[in-house]
Structure formats: C-alpha cells, structure tokens
Design an enzyme around this catalytic site. Structure first.
Site, PDB file in Angstrom:
ATOM      1  N   ARG A 119      10.317   3.829   5.323  1.00 18.33           N
ATOM      2  CA  ARG A 119      11.210   3.175   6.275  1.00 18.33           C
ATOM      3  C   ARG A 119      12.562   2.981   5.628  1.00 18.33           C
ATOM      4  O   ARG A 119      12.639   2.679   4.441  1.00 18.33           O
ATOM      5  CB  ARG A 119      10.642   1.819   6.671  1.00 18.33           C
ATOM      6  CG  ARG A 119       9.348   1.950   7.425  1.00 18.33           C
ATOM      7  CD  ARG A 119       8.729   0.587   7.643  1.00 18.33           C
ATOM      8  NE  ARG A 119       7.390   0.773   8.202  1.00 18.33           N
ATOM      9  CZ  ARG A 119       6.521  -0.197   8.418  1.00 18.33           C
ATOM     10  NH1 ARG A 119       6.854  -1.438   8.126  1.00 18.33           N
ATOM     11  NH2 ARG A 119       5.344   0.061   8.924  1.00 18.33           N
ATOM     12  N   ASP A 135      16.294   0.795   6.330  1.00 18.95           N
ATOM     13  CA  ASP A 135      16.896  -0.252   7.161  1.00 18.95           C
ATOM     14  C   ASP A 135      18.135   0.257   7.896  1.00 18.95           C
ATOM     15  O   ASP A 135      18.669   1.320   7.572  1.00 18.95           O
ATOM     16  CB  ASP A 135      17.316  -1.432   6.277  1.00 18.95           C
ATOM     17  CG  ASP A 135      16.121  -2.165   5.707  1.00 18.95           C
ATOM     18  OD1 ASP A 135      15.065  -2.183   6.367  1.00 18.95           O
ATOM     19  OD2 ASP A 135      16.254  -2.728   4.595  1.00 18.95           O
ATOM     20  N   ARG A 145      17.841  -2.278  -2.825  1.00 19.86           N
ATOM     21  CA  ARG A 145      19.113  -2.984  -2.641  1.00 19.86           C
ATOM     22  C   ARG A 145      19.150  -4.297  -3.406  1.00 19.86           C
ATOM     23  O   ARG A 145      20.213  -4.739  -3.870  1.00 19.86           O
ATOM     24  CB  ARG A 145      19.375  -3.222  -1.158  1.00 19.86           C
ATOM     25  CG  ARG A 145      19.777  -1.929  -0.431  1.00 19.86           C
ATOM     26  CD  ARG A 145      19.671  -2.070   1.069  1.00 19.86           C
ATOM     27  NE  ARG A 145      20.498  -3.150   1.573  1.00 19.86           N
ATOM     28  CZ  ARG A 145      20.354  -3.688   2.774  1.00 19.86           C
ATOM     29  NH1 ARG A 145      19.427  -3.241   3.608  1.00 19.86           N
ATOM     30  NH2 ARG A 145      21.146  -4.659   3.156  1.00 19.86           N
TER      31      ARG A 145
END
Lengths: 250, 250
Positions: A50, A52, A198
């Site tokens: 996935r 974001d 991140r």
C-alpha cells in the site's frame, strides 16, 4: 484463466493512496477500472504494497486473473496503458502462477526517498521531492541509519493503526548525496509497518540538522513509543521503487 | 514609489497561460493577487513575454510599481513567495528604473523545449517534456534549424491572430541530446510570434523522423503560409527560460 502481474508506476500526487476506497480516486481503483473496460467485468486485484496519498510508485506490482486466455502479457500491457490515465503507466506485465501473491511472495521491498537540499525550491520537482533548505550532516544521518538496520521492534516508527507484528527487518539504508542537490535515502527490507519509511526519514533528517543526537535513535526504538518521534517526512518524496520476487524483480 | 522586476518561475500545467483573463487562473492574475495581498490595492503588472496554457516559465520577468518604499528587493521577494501558490516561485527581485519595461527592454529571449526520446514514457516528467518514442535524426534537425536562423518573415510559423511585423530574427537554435534520453532544443531571439517556438519544434521533429526533408524548411518560410506546416509541438515541453536586459539577465 491466466494470472498476470503488472509492474506499475504512478504519480501519487492526485491519488487518494493505492488501496481501493469507495468514492475516492485510488491507484488500485483506477487500475481495476481499466481492467473492467478490457474484460467487461470487475476483477479484484492485489498489490505488493500500500502507498499513502501523495506517495509514488515506480515498481509497484498488481496481480490479477484474466479470462482472456488469448492475450499475451505484452498485449495485456498495451491494453492496460491504452485504458489508463496519464498518471499511471504499466512498465511491463509478467504471466505468473495461478497462486502468485505479490503481497506474500515479495522477498524484498525497496523504497526511495528524495530530499531536495538546496536554498531554492524547484517548481518542476516539487511533486516528487521534499524541499529541505537547511544543512544536513550526511555522516551523522548514516550513523543513525545504522542503528535502525537489522531486526527490531519498530512500534515507535509506525503511525496509525497497524496490528501486524511490529518486529521487522531492515536489510539496508543507504544515503547518497548527488551533485544536483538531491539526497536519496534508499531503504530495503522485506516489509514495512504503516508510514514506517517516512517516520524513519523524518527522524534521520532531524539527526542531520543536529536537533537530535545520532545515538538517540536507539532509544526511540527501545521506547516503542511513537510519541517520542519527530514528525513523518512528507509523502511526495517517497517512491515505492522496487519489489524482488523469486520469479522476477521490478 | 519604487519599480521592481521579479524573476519568476512557474509550472504552467495548471494555469490558463500567462496573461490576465477574467475568471481564469493565469500566472499574471495569480501574481497580481499576491501583490494585492501585500499592498492592499490592485497593481497592474507587465511581463517579458506571454506563455500559452501548459507552457512553463523559468526566467519570466514581471515588473510592477510599489508604494512600499521601505521594502528592499529581497524583502519583496520573500513577501511574494509567502503569498504565492506552490506552482509559482519568485527566484529574485531587482529594483529597476521607473520606466523599465520588460517587454520592450528585452535584448534577448531564450526558450528551451524538452523532448523525451525514449521507448517508455516517464510518469514523473510527463508535465515537462514531450514524450516522442520514435527515432530522431539530430543531424538532419540541426541542418533544418540552420535554415531558420537569421532574419526571416516567419508568417508560416505563427498560429492564430498576431498582427505584429512577421519579420523576426532568430540568433541561434541549438539541439543537444543528453544521455538521459532528453533532447533539448534551445531557441534564442529578440522576440517571437504567437506559438512560433512550438511551430519550429513541431517542424524540426518532422524533419527528424524523415517525414519532411530538411531543405523543405526554407520552402515553408518562403510560402509564408501556416497551412503547409506540421502541427505545433505540445505545450508541456516548452519553458520560457531566460531574458537578457542591459540591466540584468534572468
């Protein structure tokens, strides 16, 4: 029935992330729309990871079954590109075994994070880099990164709900400074927790400015507490760069 | 009263061109909005050149008067950037004579056109290049370009209404192939007719594919007839790169 794995790049700026969400423009939903135009029925797909909102893909993998047995992988690739918008591009398509799962078969995932470390921003790269105009001590960042490689409980480096086992293995973090003012942080591992890359980059940058000492990073890890950590690096610098399987790599 | 000249870069993708138009998001209008927030009244500005929808700026110049005599050029630059959206950036501001006109004082204007000459498109450069996947004969393009340099009637190379004198001087056209599959076409002249650079690039690319012979270009010029010409190159590859004045260059 054939099963295909598409190697997909996308500009994440105008997507509401990778994963299907009702009423939202997502990468997966847009890809499934293209498949539906080709097949005339809805096909459920599976991605290798996935991403974001605002995060990009270069070597994302999307697997799906197709009843169009007469189509080669090459023709399927062309058909997808003919039906996808300008911000998604299928780099190639592989035919794979009927039980191939990009999520579970991935042996390694590689993320790239780009920082533009220059006095002035660059209008033409603003969607793809984190513009950070302050001096960064790359050596200190590398020492901090060394404390994160290997197997650790990364609870402190996840954001939001993620109930998976927080113990993850980072096989390497490389930090490269290019003459063009770009800094690349390349993170390799098998799999990552939610927003983990991140959060790692946000922490390394704080070390680079001197606001956090490099040996503090081990304390963060041991605390297993997100609230200690500097904020996440912004999404636009991140690219899901590559996935390595036994069968092929992206 | 002070007069300033701002050196402005912008990503033209989401603007309806440079020039003010009612109800449209234009570069000039957006810049004047920022000036209005700083000055609390509307200021009429003048640009060094118009750019069409989708065309970018790197060294555009916008001049304006300001009654904020206490503001230095540096502070004005920072104030503008604080009030501009992410797709416009003021690289610097010069204080200029009260009669300075970027339109009439320009001694030279330089445009860059970028072609991505690779088999695959690049999702991350699609807003800033013309993706052209076919083989281009750069030598033939250079020979064709040589026929366009110098003083000519460029009526055949304009699009739409432009009642100015069609005689223009192109001081140089350079074509450079980079290892990254980029081709740069750099066009220098004092001033250009409407869509002239994109019409030149569209013609040079047709020569590069072999569809048009290189010596045909002189015939196009002499015909003074737009309808003979290949179509314009698309806007996203074009950047208004630099303007040279006696006082400074961008």
């Amino acid at each position: 029935m054939k099963r295909f794995a598409a190697v997909v790049s996308y500009d994440g700026t105008d997507f509401f992330g990778f994963q299907n969400q009702p009423e939202m423009r997502t990468v997966q939903g847009t890809f499934e729309d293209a498949l539906e135009r080709i097949h005339k029925y809805r096909i459920v797909t599976q991605g290798a990871g996935r991403t974001d909102t605002g995060v990009h893909g270069y070597g994302q993998v999307i697997a799906f079954d197709s009843n169009l047995d007469h189509l080669s992988a090459k023709i399927m690739c062309d058909a997808l590109n003919a039906n996808l918008p300008a911000d998604i591009y299928v780099r190639r398509v592989h035919e794979v075994e009927s039980n191939f799962s990009p999520r579970f078969a991935a042996k390694k995932r590689i993320y790239h994070y780009y920082i533009l470390n220059s006095n002035d921003p660059d209008i033409f790269r603003r969607r793809y880099v984190w513009w950070f105009p302050y001096r960064l001590d790359i050596e200190a960042m590398r020492k901090a990164a060394d404390q994160l490689t290997g197997e650790h409980d990364f609870s402190a480096f996840k954001t939001g709900r993620d109930d998976r086992n927080p113990i993850r293995t980072i096989s390497s973090i490389r930090i490269i400074r290019y003459p063009s003012h770009l800094i690349l942080i390349r993170v390799e591992g098998v799999s990552f927790l939610k927003r983990m890359v991140r959060n790692i980059v946000g922490t390394l940058v704080k070390v680079g400015t001197g606001a956090i000492q490099e040996d503090k990073v081990r304390e963060f890890l041991l605390s297993q507490d997100r609230s200690n950590l500097p904020s996440s690096a912004p999404p636009q610098g991140l690219v899901f760069y590559k996935v390595i399987f036994d069968e092929f790599e992206t």
